[in-house]
Every structure is written in structure tokens, then in C-alpha cells.
Design an enzyme around this catalytic site. Structure first.
Site: not given
Length: 218
Positions: A8, A31, A33, A35, A64, A66, A135, A140-142, A173, A175, A195-196
Site C-alpha cells: 500500500s 495498492h 487507497d 480516500m 481501493h 474509500m 478490512m 481511514g488510516f494506515g 487489508d 495491520g 503498508g507499513s
């Protein structure tokens, strides 16, 4: 099917997105996102950035959305060349029509469900879907912690997919990291957004290889 890893760019350096895309040559997808600060309480990027990324990378783009009113906006991402476009069940007013339109434009059609949204009400339209995205955090947040409460839903969704022929990809998607990806794979997921766990690593490509190996061994 084989495990797929979709890093991501929400966790990447937005000032260097082309370079960040190049750091993950072994990714199956990139990926993105999108938003709008309405459907979710965050504002990221939109169609112009996706169009620019498509010119900067050969890796397929996994969008994706959102956003509110995806029935109106989603087709433009498919027209731009995104390989996969996912809309949220909670936001779509005409999901069947929109999913069919995405397919007609050459994209894989995805349907996303928030953690508290049950999958069973959508069983009748699984034939319109190429990928289900569950999800595993509130969108909303990574950087959020994985929600274990979604694991039973992953298992139920895998059972539904198998009952309908097993051709639908099951993406998770939120964590997704070395300490959570095996549980997701064991429950039935086969496409993983990270992502992270990827862009927070010293070498994102090595992180992808590790995640793929962990998921494949589950």
C-alpha cells in the site's frame, strides 16, 4: 491460488511515489487507497495521481476506493487503466451495475466490507465480483493494529467462495504484518495488502518476500 502481495502506497513517501513504486519490483500489485474525507476521515489522493502512477510503473494498480458515491467515480479508475478497482458495499447504491461496468472496462471488480459488515447479505451477488476485500482495521488510516475479530469472517467468506466455485480472490487489508499474515492465510485469505510492514522496512522488496513466504507456508 498463489499468494499475492499488494504493498500500500499509503505508507510510502508521497513526494516520491514513482521511486517508491520502483522499490517493490516483486509486488504483485500496487495498492492505492483513495480516500475522500467523507466516507472515511482522511484525504489521500485521487484519479490524477493514479493516472500518473500508471505511467510510472509496470506493476498493476489495485485501486481501493474509500469514497462516497463510488457508483459515479469508480468507472473512471478502470478507464484510466487500473487493473483492479474495489468499491465499498457500505457506500455503493447500485453495486451490481457498478461492478459490471468495471468489468466491462477491463478491470477486476472488487467489493470491500468494513469489519462490522457481514458478508452473508452479499452472497447472491458473488457472481459479479472478482475479489472480496475484508478490512481488518477500521478504514481511514494506515499503521493500525490488526483486528482479530475479523478472522472468523475470513473463514466464513472463504467457505462462501468455495461454495460458489472458488474463483474469487479474498483480500485482507489492515495491520497485515509478519505476525498476522499467517493467521489470515490460514483463515483463507490469498491477497494481502501491507503498508507499513513493507514501506516501513529497510528493504521493502525483502519485506515482501518474507510476507509471501509466511503466507505460503500457512
Amino acid at each position: 491460488m498463489a499468494v499475492q502481495i499488494s504493498p500500500s502506497i499509503l505508507s510510502a513517501d508521497f513526494a516520491r511515489l514513482a521511486d517508491e513504486a520502483a522499490r517493490v519490483p516483486n509486488a504483485d500489485w500496487l495498492h492505492v487507497d483513495v480516500m475522500d474525507n467523507h466516507f472515511v476521515p482522511n484525504l489521500t489522493l485521487g484519479l490524477p495521481v493514479v493516472e500518473a502512477l500508471l505511467k510510472a510503473t509496470a506493476t498493476p494498480i489495485d485501486c481501493h476506493l474509500m469514497i462516497e458515491d463510488p457508483d459515479r467515480w469508480a468507472p473512471a479508475y478502470a478507464e484510466a487503466g487500473a487493473g483492479s478497482v474495489t468499491i465499498h458495499a457500505e457506500a455503493a447504491k447500485a453495486p451490481v451495475r457498478t461492478l459490471r461496468q468495471l468489468r466491462s472496462l477491463g478491470a477486476r471488480a472488487g467489493l470491500a466490507l468494513n469489519p462490522a459488515t457481514a458478508v452473508e447479505p452479499y452472497e447472491d451477488i458473488l457472481g459479479e465480483v472478482d475479489m472480496l476485500l475484508l478490512m481488518t482495521v477500521e478504514p481511514g488510516f494506515g499503521g493500525q493494529r490488526f483486528l482479530d475479530v475479523v478472522l472468523p469472517k475470513i473463514r466464513r467468506t472463504r467457505a462462501l467462495i468455495e461454495r460458489h466455485g472458488g474463483q474469487i480472490w479474498l483480500q485482507v487489508d489492515g495491520g497485515v504484518a509478519p505476525d498476522t499474515i499467517e493467521r489470515c492465510a490460514e483463515a483463507g485469505a490469498d491477497v494481502f495488502v501491507a503498508g507499513s510492514a513493507v514501506y516501513g522496512a529497510a528493504d521493502p522488496s525483502v519485506a515482501i518476500d518474507r510476507l509471501r513466504a509466511l503466507a505460503s507456508s500457512a
